[in-house]
Write a protein that holds these residues in place. Structure first.
Motif, PDB file in Angstrom:
ATOM      1  N   ASN A  88       0.817  -1.213   0.000  1.00  0.00           N
ATOM      2  CA  ASN A  88       0.000   0.000   0.000  1.00  0.00           C
ATOM      3  C   ASN A  88       0.851   1.263   0.000  1.00  0.00           C
ATOM      4  OD1 ASN A  88      -2.298   1.555  -0.074  1.00  0.00           O
ATOM      5  ND2 ASN A  88      -2.799   1.318   2.093  1.00  0.00           N
ATOM      6  N   TYR A  89       1.905   1.264  -0.806  1.00  0.00           N
ATOM      7  CA  TYR A  89       2.700   2.472  -0.964  1.00  0.00           C
ATOM      8  C   TYR A  89       1.963   3.460  -1.864  1.00  0.00           C
ATOM      9  CZ  TYR A  89       6.428  -0.633   0.702  1.00  0.00           C
ATOM     10  OH  TYR A  89       7.183  -1.528   1.420  1.00  0.00           O
ATOM     11  N   ALA A 313       4.774 -12.567   2.689  1.00  0.00           N
ATOM     12  CA  ALA A 313       4.391 -13.652   3.604  1.00  0.00           C
ATOM     13  C   ALA A 313       4.084 -13.106   4.993  1.00  0.00           C
ATOM     14  CB  ALA A 313       5.503 -14.695   3.668  1.00  0.00           C
ATOM     15  N   LEU A 314       4.856 -12.120   5.444  1.00  0.00           N
ATOM     16  CA  LEU A 314       4.598 -11.501   6.755  1.00  0.00           C
ATOM     17  C   LEU A 314       3.230 -10.842   6.778  1.00  0.00           C
ATOM     18  CD1 LEU A 314       7.771  -9.551   7.982  1.00  0.00           C
ATOM     19  CD2 LEU A 314       6.754 -11.621   8.958  1.00  0.00           C
ATOM     20  N   VAL A 315       2.921 -10.119   5.711  1.00  0.00           N
ATOM     21  CA  VAL A 315       1.633  -9.431   5.629  1.00  0.00           C
ATOM     22  C   VAL A 315       0.492 -10.439   5.636  1.00  0.00           C
ATOM     23  CG1 VAL A 315       0.172  -8.071   4.062  1.00  0.00           C
ATOM     24  CG2 VAL A 315       2.526  -7.341   4.543  1.00  0.00           C
ATOM     25  N   LEU A 320      -1.412  -6.296   6.991  1.00  0.00           N
ATOM     26  CA  LEU A 320      -0.574  -5.264   6.394  1.00  0.00           C
ATOM     27  C   LEU A 320      -0.227  -4.146   7.370  1.00  0.00           C
ATOM     28  CD1 LEU A 320       0.844  -3.819   4.101  1.00  0.00           C
ATOM     29  CD2 LEU A 320      -1.384  -2.969   3.324  1.00  0.00           C
ATOM     30  N   ASP A 321      -1.216  -3.521   7.967  1.00  0.00           N
ATOM     31  CA  ASP A 321      -0.922  -2.371   8.822  1.00  0.00           C
ATOM     32  C   ASP A 321      -0.119  -2.738  10.062  1.00  0.00           C
ATOM     33  OD1 ASP A 321      -1.986  -0.626   7.039  1.00  0.00           O
ATOM     34  OD2 ASP A 321      -3.808  -0.185   8.164  1.00  0.00           O
ATOM     35  N   PRO A 322      -0.399  -3.863  10.723  1.00  0.00           N
ATOM     36  CA  PRO A 322       0.468  -4.237  11.840  1.00  0.00           C
ATOM     37  C   PRO A 322       1.932  -4.421  11.429  1.00  0.00           C
ATOM     38  CG  PRO A 322      -1.604  -5.419  11.991  1.00  0.00           C
ATOM     39  CD  PRO A 322      -1.613  -4.714  10.674  1.00  0.00           C
ATOM     40  N   VAL A 323       2.179  -4.987  10.248  1.00  0.00           N
ATOM     41  CA  VAL A 323       3.561  -5.157   9.778  1.00  0.00           C
ATOM     42  C   VAL A 323       4.177  -3.797   9.478  1.00  0.00           C
ATOM     43  CG1 VAL A 323       4.989  -6.036   7.878  1.00  0.00           C
ATOM     44  CG2 VAL A 323       3.279  -7.517   8.961  1.00  0.00           C
ATOM     45  N   ARG A 324       3.437  -2.910   8.839  1.00  0.00           N
ATOM     46  CA  ARG A 324       3.938  -1.550   8.573  1.00  0.00           C
ATOM     47  C   ARG A 324       4.314  -0.863   9.888  1.00  0.00           C
ATOM     48  NH1 ARG A 324       2.109   1.456   3.588  1.00  0.00           N
ATOM     49  NH2 ARG A 324       2.097   3.247   5.006  1.00  0.00           N
ATOM     50  N   PHE A 325       3.436  -0.971  10.884  1.00  0.00           N
ATOM     51  CA  PHE A 325       3.702  -0.360  12.193  1.00  0.00           C
ATOM     52  C   PHE A 325       4.972  -0.941  12.814  1.00  0.00           C
ATOM     53  CE2 PHE A 325       3.299  -0.679  16.816  1.00  0.00           C
ATOM     54  CZ  PHE A 325       3.007   0.628  17.191  1.00  0.00           C
ATOM     55  N   PHE A 326       5.070  -2.249  12.832  1.00  0.00           N
ATOM     56  CA  PHE A 326       6.193  -2.901  13.506  1.00  0.00           C
ATOM     57  C   PHE A 326       7.538  -2.525  12.891  1.00  0.00           C
ATOM     58  CE2 PHE A 326       9.250  -6.407  13.583  1.00  0.00           C
ATOM     59  CZ  PHE A 326       9.455  -6.517  14.959  1.00  0.00           C
ATOM     60  N   LEU A 327       7.611  -2.518  11.572  1.00  0.00           N
ATOM     61  CA  LEU A 327       8.901  -2.292  10.917  1.00  0.00           C
ATOM     62  C   LEU A 327       9.491  -0.928  11.268  1.00  0.00           C
ATOM     63  CD1 LEU A 327       8.311  -3.851   7.386  1.00  0.00           C
ATOM     64  CD2 LEU A 327       9.700  -4.774   9.248  1.00  0.00           C
ATOM     65  N   LEU A 328       8.643   0.070  11.450  1.00  0.00           N
ATOM     66  CA  LEU A 328       9.160   1.398  11.787  1.00  0.00           C
ATOM     67  C   LEU A 328       9.159   1.676  13.286  1.00  0.00           C
ATOM     68  CD1 LEU A 328       7.660   3.532   8.889  1.00  0.00           C
ATOM     69  CD2 LEU A 328       9.999   2.694   9.153  1.00  0.00           C
ATOM     70  N   ARG A 329       8.538   0.810  14.055  1.00  0.00           N
ATOM     71  CA  ARG A 329       8.473   0.978  15.520  1.00  0.00           C
ATOM     72  C   ARG A 329       9.634   0.282  16.222  1.00  0.00           C
ATOM     73  NH1 ARG A 329       8.248   2.990  20.072  1.00  0.00           N
ATOM     74  NH2 ARG A 329       6.737   2.374  21.655  1.00  0.00           N
ATOM     75  N   GLU A 330      10.076  -0.830  15.683  1.00  0.00           N
ATOM     76  CA  GLU A 330      10.976  -1.724  16.408  1.00  0.00           C
ATOM     77  C   GLU A 330      12.395  -1.173  16.534  1.00  0.00           C
ATOM     78  OE1 GLU A 330      12.077  -5.498  18.277  1.00  0.00           O
ATOM     79  OE2 GLU A 330      10.324  -4.201  18.151  1.00  0.00           O
TER      80      GLU A 330
END
Length: 512
Positions: A88-89, A313-315, A320-330
């Motif tokens: 979703n870019y 596969a992660l998404v 999708l949104d939880p993975v987007r959040f995690f990648l920039l939060r961690e």
């Protein structure tokens, strides 16, 4: 609209010798979040991504698959387009270096450099890494088991062939002066220090053509040569804005506000690219931001080990949104980080489901039950309100400050702190008890919580666009009132709110 309200940001153009992985998704995600934030802030935005399709490495990869290079690049480039859609870019353009518009831009830039005396013909002799499409000095080469390697670990080979050269050495002092005058040009500071140290150690003229392979942009006037892949690739950033037509509508976006790159290619973007542009008499980008690399559960990611992380596969597994959040939060953006499924699950459960999701569900359910599903009016102010409302009103500016430094993890921590405050505040105010003792105060508490949730959902839109659309729908916020400026205008008292539904599902199964 003034130039201050335009914003141009880019990802690197991704090399098409293999399929997309988590590193590609990560860089583009950072660019996407910043692009969405700037649009929400009232900027005209141009967000570019794409694929780098020339060079010896691509030629060899196509040959290994028994394919024509163009057919091979068509196939792999599509995989990157598919990733952009799946993640979703919101990119405004997707450029390919095999496009005619790009060949025209490369040819024009080459001619401009040549006319200004910045290019000459000679012979190149030295160590070359096909994998990196880069030349390395003798002091950078290491040897193991009779094989020589670049600092990146790529094997190198001795190359001698005719080559055109760019007069890079002549730009050494001017580059150092530019870095001094623009301390934020290279970020983070560790990468800036590395680049300055490298330049101070002495620059040599740069080989910018090859004759040992054919898959590239032909050198104008000497088609036995193809352009060095990095001169070709870097030019994409101006190709996409219409170069060489400096009257093109999109040219008003140049210079770029930020180029997002991985730390392995910062040298090309922070040394070669500004030198090419200065030599051509063109403006230099405002910033190059180099992020770190991911490991997987503590291990270096490697195809041979079989631990490459597939973002799609992660998404599919976590959303999708939880993975987007995690990648920039961690991980602090700019640092190396370790990908851990346990950490992902813990963050999604605690910060999304427990903190934000729970606060929304509690607040909106109470409004449904106790206010007939309509937004209550705030009554007389109470000293207890200031802590929450002050934090909420300061939130957009605090997120903006972090994002202006590309500190995505800090922006999310500032958002999460308000989410945590909202949960402690609802527990302290106990609107469920106020229903029995003070209906007006109960209404005020619920209205303030709604105000907090609206601010949280608004500033989180760039990170989790689909989920925050659903949250804003549940909060009764009209589609035209979802940018940052709209937060200054409260929703009308009595706005009808739909029955709430959970925004995040807790993940029950722990990873093996």
């Amino acid at each position: 609209m003034t130039s201050e309200r335009r914003y141009y940001l880019t990802t690197p153009i991704y090399y098409v010798n293999d399929k997309p992985h988590i590193g590609h998704a990560y860089t583009s995600l950072a660019a996407d979040v910043l692009a969405r934030w700037k649009r929400m802030s009232g900027y005209q935005v141009h967000f570019l991504t794409g694929t780098d399709e020339h060079g010896q490495k691509v030629e060899k990869a196509a040959e290994a698959r028994g394919m024509d290079p163009q057919a091979f690049t068509d196939q792999v480039s599509q995989a990157f387009r598919d990733l952009a859609a799946r993640m979703n870019y919101s990119n405004d353009d997707f450029i390919r270096t095999t496009e005619e518009r790009h060949k025209r831009a490369c040819t024009a830039l080459w001619k401009r450099l040549e006319e200004r005396g910045e290019i000459y013909l000679g012979h190149y002799e030295g160590w070359y890494a096909v994998r990196d499409e880069a030349f390395y000095g003798p002091d950078e080469i290491t040897e193991k088991d009779g094989q020589k390697f670049a600092p990146t670990g790529a094997p190198v080979e001795w190359v001698r062939e005719p080559s055109y050269f760019f007069r890079l050495a002549a730009w050494q002092d001017r580059l150092l002066a530019f870095y001094d005058e623009h301390p934020d040009f290279i970020m983070p500071q560790t990468r800036r220090n590395e680049v300055i140290s490298f330049v101070k150690s002495g620059l040599t003229d740069l080989s910018i053509s090859r004759t040992s392979f054919k898959w590239g942009v032909k050198v104008p006037g000497d088609e036995a040569h193809v352009m060095y892949v990095w001169l070709d690739a870097l030019t994409n950033y101006i190709t996409a804005l219409g170069y060489p037509d400096e009257n093109a509508d999109l040219w008003r976006f140049w210079p770029a506000d930020v180029h997002f790159v991985g730390k392995d290619i910062v040298r090309f973007h922070a040394i070669y690219w500004p030198a090419f542009l200065m030599a051509a008499g063109l403006p230099v980008p405002r910033r190059v931001f180099a992020h770190g690399w991911w490991t997987n559960e503590g291990q270096k990611i490697s195809k041979s080990v079989g631990n490459v992380i597939d973002p799609v596969a992660l998404v599919e597994q976590y959303g999708l949104d939880p993975v987007r959040f995690f990648l920039l939060r961690e991980v602090p953006f700019g640092n190396d980080g370790d990908f851990s499924r346990k950490s992902l699950i813990q963050r999604l459960n605690s910060e999304l489901a427990n903190d934000l999701g729970n606060l929304a569900q509690r607040t909106l359910s109470l409004i449904q039950r106790n206010c007939d599903g309509h937004l209550p009016a705030a009554g007389a102010s109470d000293p207890a309100d200031a802590e929450l409302l002050d934090a909420v009103s300061a939130l957009p500016e605090r997120v903006e400050e972090a994002l202006s430094r590309q500190a995505f993890h800090e922006a999310l921590e500032r958002i999460q702190s308000v989410s945590r405050l909202g949960n402690s505040w609802i527990d302290a105010q106990k609107p469920w008890s106020l229903k029995k003792t003070d209906l007006e105060r109960m209404a005020s508490v619920l209205r303030h919580l709604h105000t907090a949730l609206r601010a949280l959902a608004t500033v989180l839109q760039p990170f989790m666009p689909d989920t925050m659309t659903r949250m804003l729908d549940q909060l009764g916020v009209p589609a035209e009132a979802r940018d940052l400026a709209a937060l200054a205008t409260p929703l009308p008292d009595g706005t009808a709110l739909p029955p709430p539904s959970p925004l995040f599902q807790k993940i029950q199964d722990e990873p093996a």
